[in-house]
Write an enzyme that holds these catalytic residues in place. Structure first.
Site, short mmCIF file in Angstrom:
data_model
loop_
_atom_site.label_atom_id
_atom_site.label_comp_id
_atom_site.label_asym_id
_atom_site.label_seq_id
_atom_site.Cartn_x
_atom_site.Cartn_y
_atom_site.Cartn_z
N LYS A 184 5.20 6.24 -7.46
CA LYS A 184 6.02 6.62 -6.32
C LYS A 184 6.27 5.34 -5.54
O LYS A 184 5.40 4.83 -4.85
CB LYS A 184 5.28 7.66 -5.46
CG LYS A 184 5.77 7.84 -4.03
CD LYS A 184 7.21 8.27 -3.93
CE LYS A 184 7.58 8.51 -2.46
NZ LYS A 184 7.64 7.27 -1.65
N GLY A 241 -2.98 2.63 1.76
CA GLY A 241 -2.15 2.91 2.92
C GLY A 241 -2.95 3.44 4.08
O GLY A 241 -4.14 3.13 4.23
N SER A 242 -2.33 4.26 4.88
CA SER A 242 -2.94 4.74 6.12
C SER A 242 -3.97 5.82 5.85
O SER A 242 -3.97 6.48 4.80
CB SER A 242 -1.86 5.31 7.05
OG SER A 242 -1.31 6.50 6.50
N GLY A 245 -2.17 9.27 5.61
CA GLY A 245 -1.50 9.44 4.33
C GLY A 245 -2.49 9.67 3.21
O GLY A 245 -2.29 10.54 2.35
N GLY A 246 -3.56 8.88 3.19
CA GLY A 246 -4.57 9.03 2.15
C GLY A 246 -5.24 10.38 2.17
O GLY A 246 -5.44 11.02 1.13
N GLU A 265 -7.54 3.60 -0.64
CA GLU A 265 -8.02 2.49 0.17
C GLU A 265 -7.22 2.59 1.46
O GLU A 265 -6.01 2.42 1.45
CB GLU A 265 -7.81 1.16 -0.56
CG GLU A 265 -8.34 -0.04 0.18
CD GLU A 265 -7.30 -0.60 1.12
OE1 GLU A 265 -7.43 -0.36 2.34
OE2 GLU A 265 -6.36 -1.27 0.65
N CYS A 302 -5.12 -4.99 5.01
CA CYS A 302 -6.17 -3.99 5.23
C CYS A 302 -7.51 -4.64 5.52
O CYS A 302 -8.43 -3.98 5.99
CB CYS A 302 -6.27 -3.06 4.04
SG CYS A 302 -6.19 -3.89 2.44
N GLU A 395 -8.17 1.60 13.72
CA GLU A 395 -7.55 0.36 13.29
C GLU A 395 -6.22 0.14 13.99
O GLU A 395 -5.42 1.07 14.16
CB GLU A 395 -7.31 0.40 11.78
CG GLU A 395 -6.61 -0.83 11.22
CD GLU A 395 -6.22 -0.67 9.76
OE1 GLU A 395 -6.01 -1.70 9.08
OE2 GLU A 395 -6.11 0.49 9.29
#
Length: 530
Positions: A184, A241-242, A245-246, A265, A302, A395
C-alpha cells in the site's frame, strides 16, 4: 522509465478505478504531474488473489532463485538513475544527499538479504533422526524448518520514501522469507513509489518469478489499506508510522476470523540521559551533537531524540544554555507533507501548554517561506511535573524535544520508570561513569530496543546486529526488529515434518544437505550429510 499514475496488479500496469489525485511538493505546495489513480475494492481483491495463487510456488522456489531476484531488484533500482532521485526530492522536500543515501541503503539491504537467503541460517533447520529401538518408546524421524508465512501487506512510510516504502526493509525481508508482497503505497510520494515498483516488476520478469509475487496499490488507507489487512489470504502486515495508524491495523487484524500478526514500528520519544561527569567535561559538545541530531531530516525520524533527562546542577545548566544558543540558529525546515506539519505544530502547542512546561528556545521563523515548514523547539519541565502528566509522554514528530530536569538520581530513576516502551535510549557518559549507575542503566534497558552510549539515536545501521523495535507502544511486538537481517523472522513460521517420506523432503531437510547449510542434527550443529 516514466510515471504513469497506474497500479501494478499481477504483472499488469492498470489505471485505478476509484478516482484520481496528484502528488504535492511540500517545499512549495504545488501539485505535481501526472494525474494518479486509486485502486478500487475489486482491484484490491485481484491483487490479493494473485498473491495467494503464487504463494506456494514462491515459497518453494530455490534459495538461489530468491537471492537472484533480490539482487535484481537492487540493480533495477539503481538503473532508475536521476529520475528516481529528482522525483523523490520533489515529493518529499528532502535534500539530494539524503535521497541518494537512502537509495544506497535500500539497495544494500536487498543485497544483504540475498546473502542471508543463500546462507540458509534463517531456515533454522533441526533434524532429530528416528530411534526405533529407544525404550520405553521409539522416537519418530522429526525435521523442523522455517518457511514463508504467506502473502504480506506492507504499508509505505512517509518519512523514508525508499528505505521504508515500496522496496524497503519490510518488502526486502518478506521477499527473502519467500512471501509475496502487496504494497500500500504512501500518498506523500506516489510517483517515487511507482518508479520503485517498476524496478521490482522488471526484476520479477527477468528472474521468471510469478507475477503475483508483488503488487503496488494506491488509495486511501481506510479503503485500500483496511481491505488488504482483512483479506483472508493475507497472513501478516508490516507498518511504520503513527501510533493511531498502527493500532488501527492491529485491531483490524485481531478482529479477523483468523487473526494475523501486525508488525508495527510506531515511533517513540527516544530518551537521552545526560550523566553529570560527561556534562562537566563536554556539555557544549554534547549540546551541539544533540541539536544536530534533533534537526536531522527536520526531526522526522522515528528515532529522533525527543526527550532529554538530566540531574539539575551547573553541568546541566551549561548544556541547556549551549543547546538554546545552537537551536536558535537552526532554520525552519520543509516537512514531508501538510498533515505532518499540522500535527507537529499541534503537538508542540499541546505540550507547551501543559503545567510546568517552559519554551526555552525556538529556531528561526518560517515566516515568508513557502511550503510546509517546521520550526525547531526546545522545551523544559521538572521531573515531578513530567511524572504527574502522561500527556508529556506523547511524541512530537518533528524537530522538538522536551528536557526533563531531575533533582537527584532517585528522581531521574523515577522518570525512567514512568516511561513507555521506546525504540532507543541513549546514555551520555564519561569513561567509567556508567558503572556508577547500574540500576538506572537496567531500568532504561527494560524500556528500549536499542541502547546507545555516547552517540545519538538518529541513524539506524542496516546490519545483522541491529534492533529497530522495542517494548509497546514503540512496536506492537517486542520480540522482533524491522531493520537488519533478523527482520526476516517476522515473516516465517516453523513447520515440523514427522516420518515424512524421504523422497519428498524439501532441500533444506534432505539427508545429503545439498544446500550445504548449517543444521542442528541430533543436537549437534553441522554441515555434514546424514
Amino acid at each position: 522509465m516514466s510515471i504513469t499514475g497506474k497500479l501494478l496488479i499481477n504483472g499488469e500496469w492498470v489505471t485505478g478505478q476509484s478516482g484520481t489525485y496528484q502528488a504535492v511538493n511540500p517545499a512549495s505546495g504545488a501539485k505535481l504531474e501526472p494525474i494518479l489513480s486509486k485502486a478500487s475494492s475489486a482491484q484490491v481483491d485481484a491483487a490479493v488473489a494473485a498473491a495467494a495463487a503464487c504463494a506456494a510456488e514462491f515459497r518453494r522456489c530455490s534459495l538461489a532463485k530468491r537471492a537472484e531476484f533480490l539482487r535484481a531488484c537492487a540493480t533495477e533500482i539503481m538503473a532508475l538513475g536521476d529520475e528516481l532521485v529528482q522525483r523523490a526530492i520533489a515529493e518529499t522536500g528532502l535534500p539530494q544527499g539524503r535521497i541518494e543515501g537512502e537509495r544506497g541503503r535500500t539497495c544494500f539491504q536487498l543485497n544483504m538479504f540475498a546473502d542471508v537467503v543463500e546462507a540458509g541460517d534463517f531456515l533454522d533447520v533441526r533434524i532429530d533422526t528416528a530411534l526405533p529401538d529407544r525404550q520405553p518408546l521409539p522416537r519418530p524421524d522429526l525435521r523442523y524448518m522455517n518457511q514463508a508465512i504467506g502473502p504480506v501487506v506492507v504499508f509505505g512510510a512517509s518519512n523514508f520514501p525508499l528505505a521504508f516504502s515500496v522496496a524497503g526493509g519490510d518488502t526486502a525481508s518478506a521477499f527473502a522469507a519467500g512471501c509475496p508482497v502487496l504494497v500500500k503505497g504512501h500518498s506523500s510520494h506516489p510517483g517515487t513509489s511507482e518508479l520503485m515498483a517498476q524496478a521490482i516488476d522488471k526484476a520479477i520478469k527477468q528472474t521468471g518469478l510469478p507475477a503475483g509475487v508483488f503488487s503496488l496499490l494506491m488509495g486511501a488507507g481506510r479503503e485500500v489499506g483496511s481491505a488488504l489487512v482483512v483479506a483472508p489470504e493475507v497472513k501478516a502486515v508490516g507498518f511504520t508510522g503513527s501510533f493511531s495508524g498502527g493500532m488501527t491495523l492491529v485491531k483490524l487484524a485481531n478482529d479477523r476470523p483468523e487473526p494475523i500478526p501486525v508488525f508495527t514500528e510506531m515511533g517513540s520519544q527516544n530518551p537521552v540521559i545526560l550523566l553529570p561527569k560527561k556534562l562537566a567535561s563536554e556539555a557544549e559538545q554534547v549540546a551541539e551533537g544533540f541539536v544536530t541530531s534533533l534537526n536531522m531530516g527536520v526531526g522526522q525520524f522515528c528515532t529522533n531524540p525527543g526527550l532529554v533527562l538530566g540531574i539539575a546542577g551547573p553541568e546541566l545548566d551549561r548544556f541547556i544554555k549551549a543547546a538554546e544558543e545552537c537551536l536558535a540558529k537552526q532554520p525552519a525546515g520543509v516537512m514531508l507533507n501538510q498533515g505532518i506539519q499540522e500535527a507537529y505544530n499541534e503537538g508542540v502547542a499541546t505540550i507547551s501548554s501543559q503545567p510546568g512546561v517552559t519554551c526555552n528556545a525556538v529556531g528561526e521563523s518560517h515566516q515568508g517561506k513557502t511550503g510546509f515548514c517546521g520550526q525547531p523547539t526546545l522545551l523544559t519541565v521538572s521531573a515531578s511535573d513530567f511524572i504527574a502528566n502522561t500527556a508529556l509522554t506523547e511524541e512530537m514528530f518533528g524537530p522538538a524535544s522536551l528536557l526533563v530536569t531531575c533533582k537527584d538520581l532517585a528522581e531521574l530513576e523515577a522518570v525512567v520508570t514512568s516511561l513507555k516502551g521506546q525504540l532507543t535510549g541513549t546514555i551520555q557518559t564519561a569513561p567509567g561513569e556508567m558503572s556508577e549507575y547500574p540500576e538506572l542503566i537496567d531500568l532504561l534497558n527494560t524500556r528500549v530496543g536499542r541502547l546507545l552510549v555516547n552517540g545519538y539515536p538518529t541513524g539506524v545501521e542496516v546490519c545483522h546486529a541491529m534492533v529497530h523495535g522495542g517494548p509497546f507502544p514503540a512496536a506492537s511486538d517486542v520480540r522482533f526488529t524491522s531493520v537488519g537481517s533478523a527482520a526476516i523472522y517476522r515473516f516465517l513460521r516453523p513447520i515440523c515434518l514427522q516420518n515424512y517420506p524421504p523422497e519428498l523432503f524439501p532441500e533444506p531437510l534432505q539427508n545429503s544437505n545439498p544446500l550445504n547449510i548449517w543444521r542442528l542434527v541430533n543436537g549437534s550443529r553441522t554441515r555434514d550429510a546424514i
